[in-house]
Design an enzyme around this catalytic site. Structure first.
Site, PDB file in Angstrom:
ATOM      1  N   ASP A  68      29.165  -4.426  43.912  1.00 17.98           N
ATOM      2  CA  ASP A  68      28.399  -4.811  45.516  1.00 17.98           C
ATOM      3  C   ASP A  68      28.601  -6.320  45.691  1.00 17.98           C
ATOM      4  O   ASP A  68      28.213  -7.138  45.029  1.00 17.98           O
ATOM      5  CB  ASP A  68      27.017  -4.749  44.768  1.00 17.98           C
ATOM      6  CG  ASP A  68      26.020  -4.949  46.178  1.00 17.98           C
ATOM      7  OD1 ASP A  68      26.939  -5.371  46.862  1.00 17.98           O
ATOM      8  OD2 ASP A  68      24.541  -5.434  46.208  1.00 17.98           O
ATOM      9  N   PRO A  69      29.654  -6.081  46.021  1.00 19.03           N
ATOM     10  CA  PRO A  69      29.995  -7.703  46.772  1.00 19.03           C
ATOM     11  C   PRO A  69      29.457  -7.789  48.405  1.00 19.03           C
ATOM     12  O   PRO A  69      29.695  -8.881  48.397  1.00 19.03           O
ATOM     13  CB  PRO A  69      32.014  -7.405  47.227  1.00 19.03           C
ATOM     14  CG  PRO A  69      32.048  -5.563  46.611  1.00 19.03           C
ATOM     15  CD  PRO A  69      31.028  -5.010  46.610  1.00 19.03           C
ATOM     16  N   LYS A 109      27.364  -8.072  40.712  1.00 15.37           N
ATOM     17  CA  LYS A 109      26.975  -8.190  42.335  1.00 15.37           C
ATOM     18  C   LYS A 109      28.399  -9.784  41.622  1.00 15.37           C
ATOM     19  O   LYS A 109      28.423 -10.735  41.296  1.00 15.37           O
ATOM     20  CB  LYS A 109      26.242  -9.851  41.946  1.00 15.37           C
ATOM     21  CG  LYS A 109      25.352 -10.262  43.028  1.00 15.37           C
ATOM     22  CD  LYS A 109      25.197  -9.716  44.215  1.00 15.37           C
ATOM     23  CE  LYS A 109      24.293  -8.624  43.810  1.00 15.37           C
ATOM     24  NZ  LYS A 109      23.500  -7.500  45.337  1.00 15.37           N
ATOM     25  N   HIS A 161      21.895 -18.805  42.672  1.00 13.27           N
ATOM     26  CA  HIS A 161      19.709 -18.855  42.337  1.00 13.27           C
ATOM     27  C   HIS A 161      19.832 -19.769  41.032  1.00 13.27           C
ATOM     28  O   HIS A 161      19.934 -19.656  39.811  1.00 13.27           O
ATOM     29  CB  HIS A 161      19.614 -17.392  41.444  1.00 13.27           C
ATOM     30  CG  HIS A 161      19.038 -16.576  43.016  1.00 13.27           C
ATOM     31  ND1 HIS A 161      18.157 -16.024  43.698  1.00 13.27           N
ATOM     32  CD2 HIS A 161      19.419 -15.527  42.861  1.00 13.27           C
ATOM     33  CE1 HIS A 161      17.865 -15.696  44.496  1.00 13.27           C
ATOM     34  NE2 HIS A 161      19.061 -14.555  43.949  1.00 13.27           N
ATOM     35  N   TYR A 215      22.045  -4.965  35.139  1.00 17.32           N
ATOM     36  CA  TYR A 215      22.379  -6.454  36.424  1.00 17.32           C
ATOM     37  C   TYR A 215      23.625  -7.650  36.285  1.00 17.32           C
ATOM     38  O   TYR A 215      22.948  -8.571  35.347  1.00 17.32           O
ATOM     39  CB  TYR A 215      21.096  -6.983  37.168  1.00 17.32           C
ATOM     40  CG  TYR A 215      21.464  -6.663  38.697  1.00 17.32           C
ATOM     41  CD1 TYR A 215      23.174  -6.508  38.934  1.00 17.32           C
ATOM     42  CD2 TYR A 215      20.279  -6.526  39.741  1.00 17.32           C
ATOM     43  CE1 TYR A 215      22.990  -6.651  40.226  1.00 17.32           C
ATOM     44  CE2 TYR A 215      20.809  -6.435  40.734  1.00 17.32           C
ATOM     45  CZ  TYR A 215      22.457  -6.527  41.577  1.00 17.32           C
ATOM     46  OH  TYR A 215      22.095  -7.025  42.902  1.00 17.32           O
ATOM     47  N   HIS A 242      16.376  -7.715  37.913  1.00 18.79           N
ATOM     48  CA  HIS A 242      16.933  -8.666  38.032  1.00 18.79           C
ATOM     49  C   HIS A 242      15.626  -8.857  36.571  1.00 18.79           C
ATOM     50  O   HIS A 242      16.322 -10.323  36.543  1.00 18.79           O
ATOM     51  CB  HIS A 242      16.927  -9.591  38.980  1.00 18.79           C
ATOM     52  CG  HIS A 242      17.603  -9.186  40.441  1.00 18.79           C
ATOM     53  ND1 HIS A 242      17.168  -8.281  41.456  1.00 18.79           N
ATOM     54  CD2 HIS A 242      18.513  -9.948  40.654  1.00 18.79           C
ATOM     55  CE1 HIS A 242      18.644  -8.406  42.182  1.00 18.79           C
ATOM     56  NE2 HIS A 242      18.829  -9.621  41.626  1.00 18.79           N
ATOM     57  N   LYS A 260      25.747  -2.882  37.094  1.00 25.20           N
ATOM     58  CA  LYS A 260      26.380  -2.966  38.805  1.00 25.20           C
ATOM     59  C   LYS A 260      26.646  -4.856  38.474  1.00 25.20           C
ATOM     60  O   LYS A 260      25.397  -5.167  38.018  1.00 25.20           O
ATOM     61  CB  LYS A 260      25.311  -3.022  39.596  1.00 25.20           C
ATOM     62  CG  LYS A 260      25.478  -3.162  41.139  1.00 25.20           C
ATOM     63  CD  LYS A 260      24.779  -3.042  41.967  1.00 25.20           C
ATOM     64  CE  LYS A 260      23.489  -4.063  42.518  1.00 25.20           C
ATOM     65  NZ  LYS A 260      23.000  -3.435  43.361  1.00 25.20           N
ATOM     66  N   HIS A 297      16.280  -0.653  44.861  1.00 23.00           N
ATOM     67  CA  HIS A 297      16.601  -2.065  45.491  1.00 23.00           C
ATOM     68  C   HIS A 297      16.299  -2.790  44.506  1.00 23.00           C
ATOM     69  O   HIS A 297      14.747  -2.172  44.424  1.00 23.00           O
ATOM     70  CB  HIS A 297      17.247  -2.091  46.467  1.00 23.00           C
ATOM     71  CG  HIS A 297      17.745  -3.519  46.775  1.00 23.00           C
ATOM     72  ND1 HIS A 297      16.885  -4.481  47.411  1.00 23.00           N
ATOM     73  CD2 HIS A 297      18.696  -3.826  46.068  1.00 23.00           C
ATOM     74  CE1 HIS A 297      17.889  -5.861  47.566  1.00 23.00           C
ATOM     75  NE2 HIS A 297      19.029  -5.394  47.008  1.00 23.00           N
ATOM     76  N   SER A 298      16.558  -3.527  43.987  1.00 20.14           N
ATOM     77  CA  SER A 298      15.929  -4.715  43.168  1.00 20.14           C
ATOM     78  C   SER A 298      15.949  -6.114  44.997  1.00 20.14           C
ATOM     79  O   SER A 298      16.534  -7.016  44.588  1.00 20.14           O
ATOM     80  CB  SER A 298      16.141  -5.210  42.533  1.00 20.14           C
ATOM     81  OG  SER A 298      16.000  -6.583  41.243  1.00 20.14           O
ATOM     82  N   ASN A 343      22.728  -1.873  50.369  1.00 19.01           N
ATOM     83  CA  ASN A 343      21.115  -2.031  50.950  1.00 19.01           C
ATOM     84  C   ASN A 343      21.287  -2.674  52.600  1.00 19.01           C
ATOM     85  O   ASN A 343      20.250  -3.615  52.460  1.00 19.01           O
ATOM     86  CB  ASN A 343      21.148  -2.354  49.457  1.00 19.01           C
ATOM     87  CG  ASN A 343      21.245  -3.947  49.355  1.00 19.01           C
ATOM     88  OD1 ASN A 343      22.409  -4.065  49.117  1.00 19.01           O
ATOM     89  ND2 ASN A 343      20.104  -4.925  49.752  1.00 19.01           N
TER      90      ASN A 343
END
Length: 396
Positions: A196-197, A167, A26, A129, A325, A165, A296-297, A245
């Protein structure tokens, strides 16, 4: 009451760093398309959708929305989702449903949560996050597990959260697992850990990392491998709850996912699961089969965050902290700016409908910014530091 007009605007809000993930970066801002549905009585409903600039996609749906009664959501859903699935999608319908529920709440003088069964809690807890960052505040990049553990401690203190969490899918799996080991050491036995991969680890790698994670007792291990069968294979061999998700992330795949034993927890999403009412439908299925639910976001701004808060507040089983986020955003598009974290939670708005309104000056500012920076989805989240890099599923 009829819908007589539709307006869609795409806006970009800066973030305090460039956030890395398994499919790119991002690039210092998030994008959302904001929807306004106008009725013949002058009531305006707000919706929001991600996935890049969605103005054209929403305009294609205009003939199926104009003239509809915003209280007749099943008819609208049939017209814009079920009968033209190759043009529409769940994301677009969800934005429309959110806007219609906002209209309904404003007409009735009741908050959206009352239209979904009534709230059982007045605030929703969220997580810290963690993303590996380029150009983080103060300068520099995150390059080692200690950087992420430092960020977790900083967010825990600043936001008051008690869960995190990571990422993952950016650095070597061993280094990313080490982040959770450091956070457990620093933040104690009761702090909730997640990783979370996004499905990019191979099944052997996911199993190996999952078995190592057993020692730190994560709250869950999210989408460690690709697809329904990949996650099911990991779940058979790892003594850590699996969450998703991604698989399933739509009703078409829900029954196969449950049959295969893909996950213990489904992360609900207003856009993947066809709006707030779809999330309620999903929660009912999860209740039936004994599955956990969490929120979930999708890098939401204040309009969708309000809808998330209202929806989560009406689901009794949604007792664990949701993804967000939001703490990376530098501002918001709603009156008053960003919603406040208090003791790790954000209060459910109490006004009619969503309980939030667009700030005209902020909308103009961030619509102008979008015109300057453009749609990063069109660039497939490219990593400008590594222009030849592309994500490889199962490559770690």
């Amino acid at each position: 009451m009829k819908i007589v007009d539709l307006r869609a605007r795409t806006v970009a809000i800066p973030t305090d760093a460039k956030l890395r993930h398994s499919s790119g970066v991002h690039p210092g801002y998030f994008l959302r398309t904001v929807l306004e549905l106008i009725t013949d009585e002058g009531v305006v409903g707000l919706g929001e959708v991600g996935g890049g600039d969605q103005r054209g996609a929403l305009e294609k749906l205009r003939p199926r929305i104009i003239g509809a009664d915003p209280f007749h959501l099943e008819a609208i859903k049939t017209a814009v989702l079920r009968s033209i699935y190759y043009v529409s999608n769940a994301r677009l319908y969800a934005a429309i449903e959110i806007a219609c529920l906002d209209i309904q709440g404003k007409v009735l003088g009741r908050p959206m949560s009352d239209l979904l069964g009534g709230r059982v809690r007045d605030e929703i807890p969220f997580i810290a996050y963690l993303f590996w960052r380029y150009d983080r505040p103060g300068g520099g990049d995150d390059t080692r597990a200690e950087d992420m553990a430092d960020l977790c401690e900083e967010l825990t203190e600043r936001l008051g959260v008690s869960a995190m969490k990571l990422k993952a899918g950016v650095f070597a799996p061993e280094e990313e697992v080490r982040v959770l080991e450091l956070c457990r050491e620093r933040l104690g036995p009761d702090y909730r850990l997640r990783i979370d991969p996004n499905g990019v680890w191979s099944v052997p790698t996911a199993v190996r990392m999952g078995q190592r994670l057993e020692a730190v007792r994560p709250e869950w291990y999210e989408d460690p491998a690709w697809g329904l069968t990949g996650n099911a294979a990991v779940r058979e061999q790892v003594r850590v709850p699996l969450a998703t998700n991604m698989y399933p992330a739509r009703f078409d795949d829900l029954a196969p996912g449950i049959r295969l034993g893909v996950a213990d927890v489904i992360l609900t999403d207003l856009h993947y699961w066809e709006g707030p009412r779809g999330v309620k439908d999903l929660a009912a299925v999860c209740r039936t089969f004994g599955l956990g639910v969490a929120m979930h976001s999708g890098v939401e701004f204040g309009v969708e965050l309000a809808a998330m808060l209202h929806t989560a507040s009406t689901i009794p089983e949604m007792i664990t902290a949701g993804d967000a986020h939001y703490h990376y955003l530098t501002d918001d598009i709603i009156v008053g700016g960003k919603m406040a974290y208090r003791d790790g939670a954000i209060a459910v708005p109490t006004g009619p409908g969503l309980g939030v309104e667009l700030d005209p000056e902020r909308m103009e500012k961030y619509e102008r910014l979008y015109g300057e920076v453009g749609d990063y989805y069109a660039r497939f989240h490219v990593d400008e530091r590594r222009p030849e890099w592309v994500p490889v599923v199962g490559g770690m």
